[in-house]
Design a protein around this motif. Structure first.
Motif, short mmCIF file in Angstrom:
data_model
loop_
_atom_site.label_atom_id
_atom_site.label_comp_id
_atom_site.label_asym_id
_atom_site.label_seq_id
_atom_site.Cartn_x
_atom_site.Cartn_y
_atom_site.Cartn_z
N CYS A 172 14.92 79.99 14.00
CA CYS A 172 15.76 78.86 14.37
C CYS A 172 16.41 78.99 15.20
N ARG B 77 19.50 74.29 13.71
CA ARG B 77 18.65 73.64 12.46
C ARG B 77 17.36 73.19 12.45
N THR B 78 17.06 73.94 14.27
CA THR B 78 15.56 73.47 14.32
C THR B 78 14.46 75.18 13.90
N ALA C 108 7.37 73.27 16.46
CA ALA C 108 9.58 73.01 15.97
C ALA C 108 9.39 72.15 14.86
N ASP C 109 10.63 71.84 14.13
CA ASP C 109 10.46 70.95 13.07
C ASP C 109 10.94 69.81 14.10
N ASN D 50 13.20 66.02 12.98
CA ASN D 50 14.48 65.97 13.05
C ASN D 50 14.08 64.73 12.16
N ARG E 104 6.54 67.69 11.72
CA ARG E 104 6.55 68.72 12.87
C ARG E 104 5.53 67.89 13.66
N VAL F 57 14.00 72.69 22.21
CA VAL F 57 14.56 71.68 21.05
C VAL F 57 15.77 70.84 21.82
N LEU G 242 16.06 68.20 18.78
CA LEU G 242 15.77 68.22 18.08
C LEU G 242 17.34 68.73 16.85
N ASN G 243 17.85 69.00 17.35
CA ASN G 243 19.10 69.39 16.34
C ASN G 243 20.10 68.76 15.87
N ARG H 109 20.45 66.00 13.37
CA ARG H 109 20.14 65.06 12.13
C ARG H 109 21.09 64.32 11.84
#
Lengths: 180, 326
Positions: free
Chosen positions: B137, B140-141, B182-183, B185, B274, B314, B319-320, B322
């Motif tokens: 992680c 936050r990702t 990756a997750d 956002n 994702r 990221v 991506l962080n 949010r």
């Protein structure tokens, strides 16, 4: 009727059918995209009661800001089913942003989970509205291209299809934003 | 994100001694290989002389030399693998921890086949292997990436003049390179894929777009507004609005920059909230070079550079951030 004439007639009829179907498909896509924008605006509009509930709890004495939004909601409730105009939508958005701006002065409200969730929802809805408008503009561009380019423009003229406008912002909104 | 001076400080303070000890091991292994090679060569020559004295046919020299070469190659490979294993156990985890403390590394693990298939970017493979799995992680990702080698098999039947049939198995590469996931956002439904554009480059914008719109295997063609983005990518998706919700003008610009930074044709898909990115590469970013000096900061910097490039996705794609409900 000889074979050549039959072939030419069949191809012509087929071409006409294809052109008509293309135009109708493009027109329907525009209507669907417009309906999606309306659906997203409705989604934003439905956030208002939650925003009012949370805001009133913490900033009950900000009567002017809260009453503006309440009256807008009451005034526009009956207009929702007929489709909101750009000006009406802008009024509601301004009022909602007004509350969000005032909320910055309330640390307890800013830290509240409900408020954070609402802020996230509002950001999400705004992005979805923007996406829906972009999709609408793309559908309108495809439609306008179809009715203005040969040979579909001939069929569009016969079917009385006219050019549609894309979403545009006002001159005010084009000016750079000044942060005080 | 780590800078070059951060890396230099990390190299000096954290891994300089480890690199020195690895270099000593490497030199020792190379010296061992040299001694073994000389010994085997001497034995081949001795056997050759013996065969000549005993009037054994000269053809026996060839299998002896071949056998000696095989023995030396196996011995060489064993040393190389031991060296690689030590490098991956001592250096790579430290480098990954330096890049971000939330990341972990397993040299023999790789991205699961379900995740690979779930991206929707490639056909289902008949053979799927990989290595060098980094996961964890970053703020936050949640991210995961590894080297992946996916292939599919075809069978061809040949019939010769005598009527005998012979089935030949052929393997074809589906994807070989770094598979990153990756997750994302934002919450979204449906599927959107961003593929490298080839058709518009070959046939021009109008005809190329027409051919691309005919393809329905990946959903609807999504025509976006950014001309630079459209020059590099073609987008398909299950929904026009969802695709535009994901691919904002800001993200499109970031994807163009990312493509230029990585320097190859990347493919992306957005599915199940994702983001998946396939980066084709023949270069094995975690393998040390056995026959070259290892304790040179410039050489070690190459590993750091590629790791930083991948994990930097990221930040490159923001991506962080949010600010939506995810």
């Amino acid at each position: 009727m000889d074979f050549t004439s039959l072939l030419i007639s069949s191809i012509s009829i087929l071409a006409i059918i294809i052109m008509v179907n293309i135009l109708i498909s493009r027109k329907n896509r525009v209507d669907m995209a417009y309906a999606t924008v309306d659906a997203m605006l409705k989604k934003r509009y439905d956030l208002i009661p939650n925003l009012l509930t949370v805001a009133q709890k913490y900033m009950g004495h900000e009567k002017l800001v809260l009453s503006t939004l309440t009256s807008l909601r009451t005034r526009h409730a009956c207009m929702l089913n007929d489709g909101m105009s750009m000006a009406e939508d802008k009024e509601i958005l301004q009022a909602m942003k007004g509350i969000m701006a005032v909320a910055e002065s309330y640390p307890a409200l800013r830290a509240s989970e409900n408020f954070l969730h609402l802020q996230g929802s509002l950001n999400e809805v705004e992005e979805q509205i923007s996406a829906a408008r972009r999709a609408y503009n793309a559908a309108v561009t495809d439609y306008n291209n179809a009715i203005e380019m040969l040979p579909l423009s001939l069929m569009a003229w016969i079917m009385n299809y006219r050019r549609k406008p894309i979403f545009e912002i006002t001159e005010d909104e084009r000016r750079p934003v000044v942060l005080l | 994100m780590k800078t070059v001076s951060d890396f230099q400080a990390f190299y000096s303070n954290e891994i300089r001694e480890t690199m020195r000890s690895l270099e000593r091991y490497r030199k020792g292994a190379l010296f061992c290989l040299l001694k073994t090679g000389i010994l085997l060569a001497f034995m081949c020559v001795a056997l050759g002389i013996y065969f000549r004295v005993r009037t054994v046919p000269g053809a026996w020299n060839f299998p002896v030399v071949i056998l000696a070469l095989i023995i030396w190659a196996v011995y060489c490979d064993r040393h190389r693998k031991t060296f690689t294993h030590r490098f991956k156990a001592l250096v790579i985890p430290e480098m990954i921890r330096f890049i971000h403390p939330g990341l972990f590394y397993l040299p023999d693990s790789y991205t699961g086949i379900d995740e690979f298939k779930g991206s929707g970017l490639f056909r289902s493979p008949d053979s799927y292997t990989g290595k060098d799995h980094v996961f964890g992680c970053m703020d936050r990702t949640n991210i995961s990436f590894s080297i992946v080698d996916a292939q599919y098999r075809t069978e061809e039947t040949h019939t010769d003049n005598d009527g005998n049939t012979r089935t030949e198995e052929r393997w074809h590469i589906i994807f070989r390179g770094i598979f990153f996931s990756a997750d994302f956002n934002k919450w979204f439904t449906g599927y959107t894929c961003v593929l490298p554009d080839r058709t518009k480059k070959i046939f021009g914008y109008t005809i190329g777009s027409f051919f691309q719109s005919m393809s329905r295997s990946r959903g609807q063609l999504i025509k976006l507004e950014d001309p630079e983005f459209n020059g590099h990518f073609v987008v398909y998706g299950s929904d026009q609005v969802t695709a535009r919700y994901i691919l904002t003008p800001g993200l499109m610009k970031r994807l163009v920059d990312l493509r230029q930074k990585i320097g190859c044709r990347i493919s992306l898909s957005f599915s199940g909230t994702r983001v998946y990115i396939a980066i084709p590469t023949r270069y094995d970013i975690f393998e040390p070079r056995f026959f070259r000096k290892i304790n040179d900061p410039k050489v070690v910097f190459t590993y750091f550079y590629y790791l930083h490039l991948i994990t930097g996705i990221v930040e490159d794609l923001n991506l962080n951030t949010r600010i939506w409900n995810k």
